[in-house]
Design a protein around this motif. Structure first.
Motif, PDB file in Angstrom:
ATOM      1  N   GLY A 109       3.174   7.227  -3.472  1.00 41.71           N
ATOM      2  CA  GLY A 109       4.506   6.659  -3.297  1.00 41.71           C
ATOM      3  C   GLY A 109       4.434   5.152  -3.348  1.00 41.71           C
ATOM      4  N   GLN A 110       5.582   4.517  -3.411  1.00 43.58           N
ATOM      5  CA  GLN A 110       5.613   3.066  -3.340  1.00 43.58           C
ATOM      6  C   GLN A 110       6.789   2.618  -2.491  1.00 43.58           C
ATOM      7  N   GLU A 111       6.522   1.599  -1.677  1.00 40.98           N
ATOM      8  CA  GLU A 111       7.573   1.067  -0.807  1.00 40.98           C
ATOM      9  C   GLU A 111       7.890  -0.360  -1.236  1.00 40.98           C
ATOM     10  N   LEU A 153       1.917   3.911  -1.072  1.00 41.44           N
ATOM     11  CA  LEU A 153       1.876   4.862   0.049  1.00 41.44           C
ATOM     12  C   LEU A 153       1.023   6.063  -0.350  1.00 41.44           C
ATOM     13  N   TYR A 154       0.094   6.430   0.529  1.00 41.94           N
ATOM     14  CA  TYR A 154      -0.812   7.541   0.239  1.00 41.94           C
ATOM     15  C   TYR A 154      -0.444   8.770   1.065  1.00 41.94           C
ATOM     16  N   PRO A 155      -0.895   9.948   0.607  1.00 40.90           N
ATOM     17  CA  PRO A 155      -0.514  11.181   1.306  1.00 40.90           C
ATOM     18  C   PRO A 155      -0.997  11.242   2.763  1.00 40.90           C
ATOM     19  N   ASP A 156      -2.050  10.471   3.119  1.00 46.64           N
ATOM     20  CA  ASP A 156      -2.529  10.503   4.515  1.00 46.64           C
ATOM     21  C   ASP A 156      -1.746   9.535   5.404  1.00 46.64           C
ATOM     22  N   GLY A 157      -0.743   8.868   4.852  1.00 45.92           N
ATOM     23  CA  GLY A 157       0.070   7.929   5.636  1.00 45.92           C
ATOM     24  C   GLY A 157      -0.378   6.484   5.479  1.00 45.92           C
ATOM     25  N   SER A 158      -1.473   6.255   4.756  1.00 43.21           N
ATOM     26  CA  SER A 158      -1.938   4.876   4.560  1.00 43.21           C
ATOM     27  C   SER A 158      -0.933   4.104   3.712  1.00 43.21           C
ATOM     28  N   ARG A 159      -0.844   2.822   4.024  1.00 42.39           N
ATOM     29  CA  ARG A 159       0.084   1.929   3.323  1.00 42.39           C
ATOM     30  C   ARG A 159      -0.729   0.733   2.859  1.00 42.39           C
ATOM     31  N   SER A 160      -0.861   0.589   1.556  1.00 43.59           N
ATOM     32  CA  SER A 160      -1.765  -0.431   1.031  1.00 43.59           C
ATOM     33  C   SER A 160      -1.044  -1.591   0.361  1.00 43.59           C
ATOM     34  N   LEU A 161      -1.419  -2.810   0.777  1.00 42.81           N
ATOM     35  CA  LEU A 161      -0.972  -4.031   0.098  1.00 42.81           C
ATOM     36  C   LEU A 161      -2.126  -4.631  -0.695  1.00 42.81           C
ATOM     37  N   SER A 162      -3.204  -3.861  -0.823  1.00 47.40           N
ATOM     38  CA  SER A 162      -4.423  -4.364  -1.452  1.00 47.40           C
ATOM     39  C   SER A 162      -4.274  -4.392  -2.980  1.00 47.40           C
ATOM     40  N   GLU A 164      -5.590  -2.572  -5.480  1.00 49.40           N
ATOM     41  CA  GLU A 164      -5.913  -1.451  -6.385  1.00 49.40           C
ATOM     42  C   GLU A 164      -4.829  -1.265  -7.456  1.00 49.40           C
ATOM     43  N   TYR A 165      -3.604  -1.699  -7.151  1.00 45.55           N
ATOM     44  CA  TYR A 165      -2.534  -1.744  -8.161  1.00 45.55           C
ATOM     45  C   TYR A 165      -1.958  -3.156  -8.166  1.00 45.55           C
ATOM     46  N   ASP A 166      -1.786  -3.713  -9.357  1.00 49.04           N
ATOM     47  CA  ASP A 166      -1.364  -5.111  -9.454  1.00 49.04           C
ATOM     48  C   ASP A 166       0.022  -5.353  -8.874  1.00 49.04           C
ATOM     49  N   ILE A 167       0.859  -4.340  -8.887  1.00 55.15           N
ATOM     50  CA  ILE A 167       2.223  -4.560  -8.388  1.00 55.15           C
ATOM     51  C   ILE A 167       2.249  -4.710  -6.860  1.00 55.15           C
ATOM     52  N   ASN A 168       1.226  -4.178  -6.182  1.00 57.69           N
ATOM     53  CA  ASN A 168       1.160  -4.360  -4.719  1.00 57.69           C
ATOM     54  C   ASN A 168       1.153  -5.846  -4.396  1.00 57.69           C
ATOM     55  N   GLY A 169       1.814  -6.223  -3.321  1.00 53.69           N
ATOM     56  CA  GLY A 169       1.754  -7.627  -2.955  1.00 53.69           C
ATOM     57  C   GLY A 169       2.839  -8.035  -1.987  1.00 53.69           C
ATOM     58  N   VAL A 170       2.763  -9.296  -1.592  1.00 46.94           N
ATOM     59  CA  VAL A 170       3.776  -9.882  -0.716  1.00 46.94           C
ATOM     60  C   VAL A 170       4.352 -11.068  -1.480  1.00 46.94           C
ATOM     61  N   TYR A 171       5.510 -10.861  -2.081  1.00 43.53           N
ATOM     62  CA  TYR A 171       6.146 -11.860  -2.942  1.00 43.53           C
ATOM     63  C   TYR A 171       7.167 -12.640  -2.112  1.00 43.53           C
ATOM     64  N   THR A 172       7.126 -13.944  -2.217  1.00 41.38           N
ATOM     65  CA  THR A 172       8.068 -14.745  -1.423  1.00 41.38           C
ATOM     66  C   THR A 172       8.724 -15.825  -2.282  1.00 41.38           C
ATOM     67  N   THR A 173       9.884 -16.253  -1.831  1.00 37.98           N
ATOM     68  CA  THR A 173      10.516 -17.423  -2.444  1.00 37.98           C
ATOM     69  C   THR A 173      11.485 -18.043  -1.439  1.00 37.98           C
TER      70      THR A 173
ATOM     71  N   VAL B 127      -7.466  -3.850  12.672  1.00 35.85           N
ATOM     72  CA  VAL B 127      -7.839  -2.788  11.736  1.00 35.85           C
ATOM     73  C   VAL B 127      -7.505  -3.291  10.326  1.00 35.85           C
ATOM     74  N   TRP B 128      -8.545  -3.361   9.481  1.00 35.64           N
ATOM     75  CA  TRP B 128      -8.378  -3.818   8.096  1.00 35.64           C
ATOM     76  C   TRP B 128      -8.814  -2.695   7.162  1.00 35.64           C
ATOM     77  N   SER B 129      -8.052  -2.504   6.094  1.00 34.49           N
ATOM     78  CA  SER B 129      -8.430  -1.471   5.122  1.00 34.49           C
ATOM     79  C   SER B 129      -8.293  -2.011   3.707  1.00 34.49           C
ATOM     80  N   THR B 130      -9.219  -1.576   2.874  1.00 39.52           N
ATOM     81  CA  THR B 130      -9.089  -1.886   1.448  1.00 39.52           C
ATOM     82  C   THR B 130      -9.192  -0.592   0.656  1.00 39.52           C
ATOM     83  N   PHE B 131      -8.601  -0.587  -0.516  1.00 40.25           N
ATOM     84  CA  PHE B 131      -8.437   0.644  -1.289  1.00 40.25           C
ATOM     85  C   PHE B 131      -8.925   0.410  -2.708  1.00 40.25           C
TER      86      PHE B 131
END
Lengths: 273, 150
Positions: A109-111, A153-162, A164-173, B127-131
């Motif tokens: 998923g994606q948030e 968003l992963y099936p185990d509930g993990s939420r990644s901003l890392s 692994e996908y370029d679109i992930n991120g924290v964009y600001t303006t 808690v830090w995680s990387t994927f």
């Protein structure tokens, strides 16, 4: 609209030079709907994102409405009154947010969480009718910090901003908001209940340098692909070397009509009636 | 005039930023209370590859370059005992503007940075995680550190 507001404020200032006034400190809270131009920027992303994944989406992203962003704010200010007229200056701080999610058929998923943090400097003035009805012109100088957080968003509930996908991120303006509008309020003792509508002015929109403002950007990436939040997702995916520098959502698109309901409490010497 | 205003706003934002507050919070020594490697299959199956307790230590200090202090960077030293031998490694880290990610810098190499999502942020516990995604096998590897301040 703009000249009417400036005239009203100027008129009130002149009136305060010649008539007795009383002034009071105010504290308040309110609810705000932050309208903005979702159609050309954010919704273009949504449409191209949904189009790119097509039938591989179990749950597509929803398009945002012009008034999807809403939230609470607090205020502090100073209000001067004289018989028949009022003039106020208040500072408000609040935030509004909207969270959008999509679900791919493969299980990921994606948030997309958009947040506005608003610091506003509001100046208002106008007649007081029948001692309780406040009609004011409003000038607002607002500072809006916008954040778009995109997480996988992963099936185990993990939420990644890392990464692994370029679109992930924290964009600001950052968007300066110069707004004019009006407000109607009813005074009940030491309380003022008001409704306010302001519209952002397109002051620099014709300027080739400042017109678009700044892009919605994740400055903490180190990659060949653009680090801006794309206007067109499909183009962005295929543009691995950032050839298209205009494929971004800009700060100009993150302002618009603001509607607020507020309650202000007055402290200090009561009104002169 | 316009630039002066923007400069003032930038100064106000930077001087009390979440990034600086978080960097200050991280300085010091931390135990790696838990180090978990997980395979997250996209069909929902979870496979824990390893789950280590007391997996080593992180020590974080403000980075320097000669006489310069680089306030927005930290030198992170990882130390542990592996196969009976002491082991240590160092990396420079930064934190994003919103303090949502810790980023291990990959030096001059483009696309070599590694971002850790901050899943929990307390003064004495992190808690830090990387994927990393393996699209061919439709799974994602998750590496998760639980840190406790010493």
């Amino acid at each position: 609209m703009r000249s009417f507001t400036f005239s009203l404020l100027l008129g009130c200032l002149l009136l305060f030079c010649v008539v007795p006034i009383s002034a009071q400190f105010t504290l308040g809270v309110g609810y705000e709907i932050d309208g903005f131009d979702a159609e050309t920027g954010i919704n273009n992303f949504v449409r191209t994102y949904n189009g790119y994944f097509g039938n591989n989406l179990d749950e597509p992203l929803r398009e945002m409405g012009r008034f999807s962003m809403n939230g609470l704010f607090g205020s502090a200010g100073y209000r001067m009154t004289s018989p028949g007229f009022t003039l106020g200056g208040i500072v408000t701080y609040g935030n509004s947010r909207y969270t959008n999610t999509s679900q791919l058929a493969i299980g990921l998923g994606q948030e997309h969480a958009l947040r506005f943090n608003d610091l506003n400097f509001l100046f208002s003035g106008g007649p007081v009718l029948g001692k309780f009805l406040f009609l004011e012109g409003v000038l607002n100088i607002g500072l809006r910090h916008s954040t778009m957080e995109v997480a996988t968003l992963y099936p185990d509930g993990s939420r990644s901003l890392s990464y692994e996908y370029d679109i992930n991120g924290v964009y600001t303006t950052f968007t300066p908001c110069y707004e004019v509008g009006g407000s109607v309020g009813i005074r009940l003792g030491r309380m003022l209940i008001s409704a306010r509508v302001t519209q952002a002015l397109a002051i620099f929109d014709g300027d080739p340098e400042l017109g678009n403002g700044t892009s919605l950007l994740d400055p903490d990436t180190n990659r060949f692909r653009s680090d801006e939040f794309p206007r067109d997702f499909g183009k962005w995916v295929n543009d691995t070397s950032n050839y298209d520098e205009n494929n971004a959502v800009f700060s100009r698109e993150l302002r618009g009509t603001r509607i607020a309901l507020a309650v202000e409490f007055f402290f200090g010497k009561p009104f002169k009636d | 005039m316009k630039y002066g205003f923007l400069l003032l706003v930038t100064f106000l934002v930077v001087s009390c930023s979440k990034e600086n507050q978080y960097l200050n919070r991280l300085e010091g020594d931390w135990n790696i209370e838990n180090l978990v490697r997980t395979e997250i299959h996209w069909d929902g199956t979870i496979n824990v590859l390893s789950d280590e307790t007391d997996a080593g230590e992180f020590s974080m200090v403000v980075s320097t370059l000669g006489d310069l202090t680089l306030d927005n960077l930290l030198d992170l030293t990882f130390s542990s005992v592996e196969h009976g031998q002491p082991f240590s490694a160092a990396v420079v880290i930064k934190v994003d503007e919103q303090a949502k990610r810790v980023i291990a810098l990959g030096g001059d190499c483009i696309q070599c940075d590694l971002a850790y999502t901050i899943e929990e942020n307390k003064p004495n516990r992190q808690v830090w995680s990387t994927f990393s995604a393996d699209e061919a096998n439709q799974l994602t590897y998750k590496l998760s550190f639980t840190l406790k301040r010493k």
